[in-house]
Motif scaffolding. Structure first.
Motif, PDB file in Angstrom:
ATOM      1  N   SER A 284      22.526 -18.625  47.854  1.00 37.43           N
ATOM      2  CA  SER A 284      21.832 -19.010  49.084  1.00 37.43           C
ATOM      3  C   SER A 284      21.901 -20.515  49.282  1.00 37.43           C
ATOM      4  CB  SER A 284      20.364 -18.565  49.021  1.00 37.43           C
ATOM      5  OG  SER A 284      20.259 -17.165  48.958  1.00 37.43           O
ATOM      6  N   PHE A 285      21.775 -21.251  48.185  1.00 40.26           N
ATOM      7  CA  PHE A 285      21.902 -22.711  48.242  1.00 40.26           C
ATOM      8  C   PHE A 285      23.288 -23.110  48.756  1.00 40.26           C
ATOM      9  CE2 PHE A 285      23.396 -26.618  46.285  1.00 40.26           C
ATOM     10  CZ  PHE A 285      22.396 -27.522  46.597  1.00 40.26           C
ATOM     11  N   LEU A 286      24.318 -22.486  48.206  1.00 46.14           N
ATOM     12  CA  LEU A 286      25.685 -22.802  48.625  1.00 46.14           C
ATOM     13  C   LEU A 286      25.913 -22.443  50.095  1.00 46.14           C
ATOM     14  CD1 LEU A 286      27.663 -21.590  45.483  1.00 46.14           C
ATOM     15  CD2 LEU A 286      27.203 -23.954  46.177  1.00 46.14           C
ATOM     16  N   LEU A 287      25.337 -21.332  50.526  1.00 43.26           N
ATOM     17  CA  LEU A 287      25.471 -20.923  51.918  1.00 43.26           C
ATOM     18  C   LEU A 287      24.797 -21.929  52.848  1.00 43.26           C
ATOM     19  CD1 LEU A 287      26.496 -18.776  53.862  1.00 43.26           C
ATOM     20  CD2 LEU A 287      24.329 -17.550  53.565  1.00 43.26           C
ATOM     21  N   GLY A 288      23.606 -22.407  52.455  1.00 40.08           N
ATOM     22  CA  GLY A 288      22.926 -23.425  53.245  1.00 40.08           C
ATOM     23  C   GLY A 288      23.720 -24.720  53.307  1.00 40.08           C
ATOM     24  N   LEU A 289      24.292 -25.110  52.177  1.00 42.67           N
ATOM     25  CA  LEU A 289      25.113 -26.320  52.107  1.00 42.67           C
ATOM     26  C   LEU A 289      26.292 -26.230  53.073  1.00 42.67           C
ATOM     27  CD1 LEU A 289      25.503 -28.968  50.216  1.00 42.67           C
ATOM     28  CD2 LEU A 289      27.283 -27.583  49.153  1.00 42.67           C
ATOM     29  N   LEU A 290      27.023 -25.112  53.001  1.00 48.36           N
ATOM     30  CA  LEU A 290      28.199 -24.933  53.853  1.00 48.36           C
ATOM     31  C   LEU A 290      27.821 -24.771  55.324  1.00 48.36           C
ATOM     32  CD1 LEU A 290      30.260 -22.560  51.532  1.00 48.36           C
ATOM     33  CD2 LEU A 290      30.609 -25.008  51.904  1.00 48.36           C
ATOM     34  N   SER A 291      26.681 -24.139  55.582  1.00 50.01           N
ATOM     35  CA  SER A 291      26.240 -23.954  56.961  1.00 50.01           C
ATOM     36  C   SER A 291      25.990 -25.295  57.631  1.00 50.01           C
ATOM     37  CB  SER A 291      24.963 -23.112  57.007  1.00 50.01           C
ATOM     38  OG  SER A 291      25.192 -21.819  56.517  1.00 50.01           O
ATOM     39  N   MET A 292      25.301 -26.196  56.940  1.00 46.91           N
ATOM     40  CA  MET A 292      25.006 -27.503  57.514  1.00 46.91           C
ATOM     41  C   MET A 292      26.274 -28.310  57.728  1.00 46.91           C
ATOM     42  SD  MET A 292      22.581 -29.305  58.698  1.00 46.91           S
ATOM     43  CE  MET A 292      22.324 -30.984  59.228  1.00 46.91           C
ATOM     44  N   ILE A 293      27.186 -28.257  56.775  1.00 45.81           N
ATOM     45  CA  ILE A 293      28.458 -28.968  56.929  1.00 45.81           C
ATOM     46  C   ILE A 293      29.230 -28.416  58.121  1.00 45.81           C
ATOM     47  CG2 ILE A 293      30.716 -29.386  55.874  1.00 45.81           C
ATOM     48  CD1 ILE A 293      29.328 -29.482  53.170  1.00 45.81           C
ATOM     49  N   GLY A 294      29.227 -27.085  58.269  1.00 43.54           N
ATOM     50  CA  GLY A 294      29.916 -26.462  59.385  1.00 43.54           C
ATOM     51  C   GLY A 294      29.329 -26.862  60.724  1.00 43.54           C
ATOM     52  N   VAL A 295      27.999 -26.921  60.800  1.00 41.85           N
ATOM     53  CA  VAL A 295      27.340 -27.311  62.053  1.00 41.85           C
ATOM     54  C   VAL A 295      27.679 -28.747  62.418  1.00 41.85           C
ATOM     55  CG1 VAL A 295      25.103 -27.790  63.100  1.00 41.85           C
ATOM     56  CG2 VAL A 295      25.471 -25.639  61.894  1.00 41.85           C
ATOM     57  N   VAL A 296      27.637 -29.643  61.437  1.00 40.00           N
ATOM     58  CA  VAL A 296      27.951 -31.046  61.696  1.00 40.00           C
ATOM     59  C   VAL A 296      29.389 -31.196  62.180  1.00 40.00           C
ATOM     60  CG1 VAL A 296      28.195 -33.327  60.658  1.00 40.00           C
ATOM     61  CG2 VAL A 296      26.223 -31.912  60.082  1.00 40.00           C
ATOM     62  N   GLU A 297      30.304 -30.490  61.533  1.00 40.35           N
ATOM     63  CA  GLU A 297      31.723 -30.574  61.931  1.00 40.35           C
ATOM     64  C   GLU A 297      31.925 -29.993  63.315  1.00 40.35           C
ATOM     65  OE1 GLU A 297      34.538 -31.897  60.569  1.00 40.35           O
ATOM     66  OE2 GLU A 297      33.101 -32.913  59.262  1.00 40.35           O
ATOM     67  N   TRP A 298      31.196 -28.956  63.647  1.00 35.64           N
ATOM     68  CA  TRP A 298      31.356 -28.292  64.957  1.00 35.64           C
ATOM     69  C   TRP A 298      31.009 -29.236  66.103  1.00 35.64           C
ATOM     70  CZ3 TRP A 298      33.238 -23.788  66.840  1.00 35.64           C
ATOM     71  CH2 TRP A 298      32.885 -23.434  68.145  1.00 35.64           C
ATOM     72  N   PHE A 299      29.980 -30.063  65.891  1.00 35.66           N
ATOM     73  CA  PHE A 299      29.512 -30.943  66.961  1.00 35.66           C
ATOM     74  C   PHE A 299      30.129 -32.320  66.909  1.00 35.66           C
ATOM     75  CE2 PHE A 299      26.161 -27.731  67.000  1.00 35.66           C
ATOM     76  CZ  PHE A 299      25.998 -27.557  68.361  1.00 35.66           C
ATOM     77  N   ARG A 300      31.037 -32.562  66.007  1.00 37.62           N
ATOM     78  CA  ARG A 300      31.699 -33.870  65.957  1.00 37.62           C
ATOM     79  C   ARG A 300      32.792 -33.959  67.018  1.00 37.62           C
ATOM     80  NH1 ARG A 300      32.470 -36.045  59.735  1.00 37.62           N
ATOM     81  NH2 ARG A 300      30.304 -36.662  59.435  1.00 37.62           N
TER      82      ARG A 300
END
Length: 243
Positions: free
Chosen positions: A227-243
């Motif tokens: 779950s920790f890894l999923l949260g980590l990747l989710s936040m990175i994905g969101v940041v990259e999506w809006f860049r």
């Protein structure tokens, strides 16, 4: 100014919106609690290491970054020893904020101040779209943080309404810091790299000191890890999506 004010309010009070689902939770198992806390811990680590720390390094140097991170962590370490158990209402025995919960709320409030300064100063700067990008990033991070604050307090035995109210308070502090940063842009811009590093240190301390141990005490360590890894990747994905 009116548009910028709305952006600041929406970014800061995403914390309150994120906390609202806690009101509809009747009970939560240790398995689900550990999974949610670990997921949000992953988001916080990603926000720190993938967002706040790189942003601080772009504005300053490694020495300022290390100073800010260590000060953020050391301040929370001192707070842990100084903050006593507090009864918020002596007439009612069920309204209590234990030391662990109080330190957690204080940590989230402290790290919201430099975040708010960053949003306000970025909106007032002349850099195209910088303010909107920073506000959006902070808002996306604030929503799960608000849920985490309320959920963590609920797990500590605090009433749901009080947990949501405390999450709202952390958002209100960030909003005030945003307004200050907007009107004091020259001073705030100087403080932003220190503030970003401080926020990162505070978040990393609370993740490692409070959240990870909380998720590894009920026999669901493997679920919490993924779950920790999923949260980590989710936040990175969101940041990259809006860049």
């Amino acid at each position: 100014m009116e548009w910028s004010l709305w952006v600041m309010v929406m970014s800061a009070f995403a914390t309150s919106v994120g906390a609202l689902p806690v009101l509809f939770i009747r009970s939560i198992s240790h398995r689900r609690m550990d999974s949610i806390l670990a997921y949000t811990a992953g988001i916080m680590v990603a926000a720190s290491t993938y967002g706040l720390i790189p942003a601080s390094l772009k504005l300053t140097n490694l020495y300022v970054l290390c100073f800010g991170v260590l000060v953020g962590a050391l301040l929370l370490n001192v707070m842990e020893y100084l903050i006593p158990h507090i009864d918020l209402d002596h007439e009612r025995s069920d309204v209590k904020l234990p030391q662990q919960g109080l330190m957690f709320v204080a940590a989230m409030t402290l790290h919201n101040i430099p975040e708010g300064l960053s949003v306000g100063a970025s909106l007032a700067s002349e850099v195209e779209n910088l303010g909107l990008v920073v506000a959006l990033s902070m808002g996306l991070q604030n929503a799960p943080e608000g849920f985490l604050v309320a959920l963590f307090l609920l797990n500590q035995g605090v009433r749901k309404s009080l947990g949501v109210a405390m999450a709202f308070l952390t958002g209100a502090i960030e909003c005030l810091a945003s307004v200050f940063g907007f009107f004091m842009v020259h001073i705030a811009l100087f403080l932003v790299p220190y503030g970003l590093a401080f926020a990162a240190g505070a978040m990393l301390f609370i993740v490692y000191k409070e959240l990870i141990p909380e998720t590894h005490g009920h026999g669901y360590e493997r679920l919490a890890t993924f779950s920790f890894l999923l949260g980590l990747l989710s936040m990175i994905g969101v940041v990259e999506w809006f860049r």
